[in-house]
Write a protein that holds these residues in place. Sequence first.
Motif, PDB file in Angstrom:
ATOM      1  N   UNK A 175      33.757  40.928  44.489  1.00  0.00           N
ATOM      2  CA  UNK A 175      32.934  40.101  45.575  1.00  0.00           C
ATOM      3  C   UNK A 175      33.027  38.900  45.183  1.00  0.00           C
ATOM      4  N   UNK A 176      33.483  37.895  45.957  1.00  0.00           N
ATOM      5  CA  UNK A 176      33.450  36.444  45.818  1.00  0.00           C
ATOM      6  C   UNK A 176      32.803  35.691  46.796  1.00  0.00           C
ATOM      7  N   UNK A 177      32.333  34.405  46.399  1.00  0.00           N
ATOM      8  CA  UNK A 177      31.773  33.454  47.295  1.00  0.00           C
ATOM      9  C   UNK A 177      32.497  32.147  47.177  1.00  0.00           C
ATOM     10  N   UNK A 178      32.931  31.471  48.464  1.00  0.00           N
ATOM     11  CA  UNK A 178      33.574  30.210  48.255  1.00  0.00           C
ATOM     12  C   UNK A 178      32.764  29.515  49.355  1.00  0.00           C
ATOM     13  N   UNK A 179      31.583  28.629  49.144  1.00  0.00           N
ATOM     14  CA  UNK A 179      30.801  27.987  50.194  1.00  0.00           C
ATOM     15  C   UNK A 179      30.541  28.677  51.284  1.00  0.00           C
ATOM     16  N   UNK A 180      31.132  28.405  52.431  1.00  0.00           N
ATOM     17  CA  UNK A 180      30.482  29.219  53.535  1.00  0.00           C
ATOM     18  C   UNK A 180      31.532  30.456  53.691  1.00  0.00           C
ATOM     19  N   UNK A 181      32.265  30.798  52.814  1.00  0.00           N
ATOM     20  CA  UNK A 181      33.053  32.091  52.924  1.00  0.00           C
ATOM     21  C   UNK A 181      32.502  33.127  51.874  1.00  0.00           C
ATOM     22  N   UNK A 182      32.669  34.298  52.285  1.00  0.00           N
ATOM     23  CA  UNK A 182      32.737  35.443  51.464  1.00  0.00           C
ATOM     24  C   UNK A 182      33.711  36.202  51.496  1.00  0.00           C
ATOM     25  N   UNK A 183      33.925  37.134  50.418  1.00  0.00           N
ATOM     26  CA  UNK A 183      35.143  38.058  50.411  1.00  0.00           C
ATOM     27  C   UNK A 183      35.320  38.960  49.247  1.00  0.00           C
ATOM     28  N   UNK A 184      36.207  39.438  49.013  1.00  0.00           N
ATOM     29  CA  UNK A 184      36.784  40.488  48.049  1.00  0.00           C
ATOM     30  C   UNK A 184      38.148  40.059  47.645  1.00  0.00           C
ATOM     31  N   UNK A 185      38.344  40.247  46.251  1.00  0.00           N
ATOM     32  CA  UNK A 185      39.409  40.041  45.501  1.00  0.00           C
ATOM     33  C   UNK A 185      39.866  41.159  44.831  1.00  0.00           C
ATOM     34  N   UNK A 186      41.078  41.481  44.738  1.00  0.00           N
ATOM     35  CA  UNK A 186      41.478  42.743  44.126  1.00  0.00           C
ATOM     36  C   UNK A 186      42.868  42.636  43.333  1.00  0.00           C
ATOM     37  N   UNK A 187      42.808  42.976  42.149  1.00  0.00           N
ATOM     38  CA  UNK A 187      44.099  42.940  41.479  1.00  0.00           C
ATOM     39  C   UNK A 187      43.845  43.668  40.139  1.00  0.00           C
ATOM     40  N   UNK A 188      44.815  43.660  39.215  1.00  0.00           N
ATOM     41  CA  UNK A 188      44.789  44.505  37.982  1.00  0.00           C
ATOM     42  C   UNK A 188      44.138  43.427  36.967  1.00  0.00           C
ATOM     43  N   UNK A 189      43.364  44.291  36.087  1.00  0.00           N
ATOM     44  CA  UNK A 189      42.724  43.462  34.897  1.00  0.00           C
ATOM     45  C   UNK A 189      43.186  44.245  33.583  1.00  0.00           C
ATOM     46  N   UNK A 190      43.637  43.510  32.623  1.00  0.00           N
ATOM     47  CA  UNK A 190      43.939  43.906  31.361  1.00  0.00           C
ATOM     48  C   UNK A 190      43.241  43.469  30.359  1.00  0.00           C
ATOM     49  N   UNK A 191      43.034  44.191  29.358  1.00  0.00           N
ATOM     50  CA  UNK A 191      42.356  43.710  27.825  1.00  0.00           C
ATOM     51  C   UNK A 191      43.386  44.095  27.005  1.00  0.00           C
TER      52      UNK A 191
END
Length: 150
Positions: free
Chosen positions: A43-59
């Motif tokens: 979940x992300x916040x960007x000023x007056x916008x909220x949303x969802x980012x999805x993608x691969x995460x690697x370690x």
Amino acid sequence: MAVEHAIDLDLPPAGALSALRQVVEDWGAELQEKGEGGQLHLPVLAGLRRGLMSGPVEIRPAEGGSRLTFRPETSVYYVQTQAVLVLLLAVAGGLLTVVWPFFPKLLSIAPFGAVVALGGWFLVISRLRTSGPDEFLEAVAAQGGSPGNG
């Protein structure tokens, strides 16, 4: 080309995965694990916008620890309509405060306009926050006790 967010951690990959799991839980995100990483829904916040980012995460192992990489593939944002409505009221109050010299009959309600304009500022603008992948990775580093960015 997709934007890549990465951070170097002073932890072995297993420790980085543990820190990642903890921050995922703290942020209310979702991690579908697959090996040393997986699919992250953040979940992300960007000023007056909220949303969802999805993608691969690697370690991956790196010199002196590990490297955590997140590549957002999709992002969905929506505008926080309540905040926009409060800002529109604040604009109306601000206009009322500014135009009263041209319409002297408005003098009696001009202070109300100023209060509404300032109220919009304090309720919305002063509370805007941003939290995205970079802040998420910084939280993982803090959880693991390492401050290094990549």
